[in-house]
Motif scaffolding. Structure first.
Motif, PDB file in Angstrom:
ATOM      1  N   UNK A  23     -22.935 -58.529  31.739  1.00  0.00           N
ATOM      2  CA  UNK A  23     -24.094 -58.533  32.619  1.00  0.00           C
ATOM      3  C   UNK A  23     -23.812 -57.697  33.860  1.00  0.00           C
ATOM      4  N   UNK A  24     -24.748 -56.842  34.193  1.00  0.00           N
ATOM      5  CA  UNK A  24     -24.631 -56.015  35.388  1.00  0.00           C
ATOM      6  C   UNK A  24     -25.467 -56.617  36.512  1.00  0.00           C
ATOM      7  N   UNK A  30     -30.980 -47.875  38.270  1.00  0.00           N
ATOM      8  CA  UNK A  30     -31.119 -47.598  36.844  1.00  0.00           C
ATOM      9  C   UNK A  30     -29.743 -47.594  36.201  1.00  0.00           C
ATOM     10  N   UNK A  31     -29.725 -47.912  34.911  1.00  0.00           N
ATOM     11  CA  UNK A  31     -28.479 -47.858  34.135  1.00  0.00           C
ATOM     12  C   UNK A  31     -28.690 -46.903  32.978  1.00  0.00           C
ATOM     13  N   UNK A  74     -33.985 -55.811  30.385  1.00  0.00           N
ATOM     14  CA  UNK A  74     -34.626 -56.799  31.269  1.00  0.00           C
ATOM     15  C   UNK A  74     -33.570 -57.696  31.918  1.00  0.00           C
ATOM     16  N   UNK A  75     -32.459 -57.875  31.220  1.00  0.00           N
ATOM     17  CA  UNK A  75     -31.368 -58.712  31.732  1.00  0.00           C
ATOM     18  C   UNK A  75     -30.193 -57.882  32.227  1.00  0.00           C
ATOM     19  N   UNK A  76     -30.314 -56.540  32.161  1.00  0.00           N
ATOM     20  CA  UNK A  76     -29.193 -55.666  32.536  1.00  0.00           C
ATOM     21  C   UNK A  76     -27.921 -56.054  31.797  1.00  0.00           C
TER      22      UNK A  76
END
Length: 121
Positions: A23-24, A30-31, A74-76
């Motif tokens: 998890x980020x 942005x990723x 949505x959860x990174x």
């Protein structure tokens, strides 16, 4: 800053499965690419699997067909489903992300602390 936290490592027997999660969190704009690398004792860190922002994937030949990388933006979070594990998969697994922080123009590489995966009978 961007923090990556892995979970899901452990000790399993040959042939069993594990699912890693990463998890980020932080000031994320942005990723881009997310992925997993691993480092076994006495060896260099190597790519396991990566996934782009539009879902393109790339796998190490040694894990192709056994491991599956996926992402939930949505959860990174990025996941690594590992099936048919064998002792050669034993390593510390590191989460990776190329991410851009809010207010920044360029992206940087970030790494998690690592989670141990041990495959042994």
């Amino acid at each position: 800053q961007v923090q990556l936290v892995e979970s899901g490592g452990g000790l399993v027997q040959p042939g069993e499965s594990l699912r890693l999660s990463c998890a980020a969190s932080g000031s994320i704009a942005s990723i881009n690419t997310k992925g997993w690398y691993r480092q076994a004792p006495g060896k260099e860190r190597e790519l396991v699997a990566v996934i782009s922002s539009i879902g393109y994937t790339n796998y190490a030949s040694s894990v192709k067909g056994r491991f599956t990388i996926s992402r939930d933006d949505a959860k990174n979070t990025v996941y690594l489903q590992m099936n048919s594990l064998n002792p050669e998969d034993t390593a510390v697994y590191y989460c990776y992300a190329n991410a851009r922080q809010r207010g920044q123009w360029s992206a940087n590489d970030y790494w998690g602390q690592g989670t141990q995966v041990t495959v042994s009978s």
